[in-house]
Design an enzyme around this catalytic site. Structure first.
Site, short mmCIF file in Angstrom:
data_model
loop_
_atom_site.label_atom_id
_atom_site.label_comp_id
_atom_site.label_asym_id
_atom_site.label_seq_id
_atom_site.Cartn_x
_atom_site.Cartn_y
_atom_site.Cartn_z
N ASP A 210 97.79 -8.34 2.16
CA ASP A 210 98.77 -8.49 1.09
C ASP A 210 98.22 -9.45 0.03
OD1 ASP A 210 99.98 -11.41 1.62
OD2 ASP A 210 99.62 -10.44 3.54
N ASP A 212 99.85 -12.25 -0.90
CA ASP A 212 100.66 -13.45 -0.78
C ASP A 212 101.82 -13.33 -1.76
OD1 ASP A 212 100.68 -15.88 0.88
OD2 ASP A 212 100.65 -16.94 -1.02
#
Length: 297
Positions: A210, A212
């Site tokens: 991802d 973040d």
């Protein structure tokens, strides 16, 4: 010259590799407590290999409660010479996208609730972690990733946070914009520091799941998104690990970067002042220099 034994610390998807000969789960007792789990041992393309589930099978340990000292000690007791850390992480860089791998070479340690050293009162030691990963082992991981067709970035700074919660938006922006971190995770510290104390070569393969929370187009971290990306990353991780025996080979020379001699001048406590109980616990980790464990061959 020693026999190579590759130790892989990672999730369950990493060690489910076809072709692992003589596969056996073995318990390893450690004076530092119980490791996260039993260790899966075997041979892959003729090279000894050991897989340790960092969080235990079924994911029973949170990042803060992983028994890092017991894990590193247990791998050293088994005869592991080279440790490959495979872990999920978030990215602070647009170019480091979910699904990409990063061969980490630096860390910022923001953890605070973990035992970070094998040494202490009665046997004090200071090792250098200026360069906390082994370039030779990192080279092998990069080559393995490219040979497996994985999009990989060589070099990056890993921000190790305590967790288990993910970052606030303010923290995410600070780590990215002011601290120069490239990826963020919860498990590589104190693992890397302990591997250095144990004179084990250590390389970190960060698998991005991802962006973040800093990324304006992606919002906060979504666990369902992470799990979906993890599934694909696990397959890539297995492909990377499968390449390593052929790259590292069954026989191992001394590390050209000195990882396997990190304690040479590190212990400061005078021999007559050392705590016998602590020294006994250090038999696997520091026996080479303390004279109470296996010697180099």
């Amino acid at each position: 010259m020693t026999e190579t034994m590759i130790g892989v610390i990672g999730g369950s998807g990493i060690y489910e590799i076809a072709g692992l000969e003589g596969a056996e789960w073995v318990p390893v007792a450690s004076p530092w407590g119980d490791p996260s789990d039993q260790i899966l041992t075997g041979r892959l393309d003729g090279v000894k290999i050991a897989f340790l589930p960092r969080h235990g099978r079924g994911h029973v340990h949170a990042p803060s409660t992983v028994p890092y000292r017991a894990n590193i000690d247990a791998l050293k007791r088994l005869g592991v010479t080279d440790v490959i850390s495979v872990s999920a992480c978030g990215s602070f860089r647009e170019a480091m996208a979910p699904g990409d791998f990063v061969i980490v070479d630096q860390f910022i340690d923001r953890t605070f609730a973990r035992d970070k050293s094998f040494f202490g009162t009665g046997c004090v030691a200071h090792v250098s972690v200026a360069h906390p990963t082994c370039p030779r082992l990192s080279d092998a991981c990069e080559t393995a990733a490219r040979d497996a067709g994985i999009r990989v970035h060589r070099g990056g700074t890993y921000l190790a946070m305590e967790g288990p919660q993910f970052s606030t938006l303010a923290e995410s922006k600070m780590y990215r914009e002011h601290w120069g971190a490239d990826v963020i995770g919860m498990t590589n510290m104190p693992e890397a520091k302990l591997a250095r104390e144990a004179e084990l070569c250590y390389a970190s393969v960060a698998m991005i799941t991802d962006y973040d929370s800093w990324h304006p187009d992606h919002g906060e971290v979504d666990v369902t998104q992470i799990i979906a990306t993890l599934m694909g990353n696990a397959e890539k991780g297995r492909a990377l690990v499968a390449q390593l025996p052929g790259l590292l080979g069954p026989a191992r020379e001394a590390c050209p970067h000195g990882c396997d001699r990190a304690l040479e001048y590190a212990i400061l406590t005078a021999p007559d002042k050392r705590d016998p109980e602590l020294v006994a616990r250090l038999d696997a980790v520091a026996g080479r220099v303390l004279g109470n464990g296996r010697q180099e061959t």
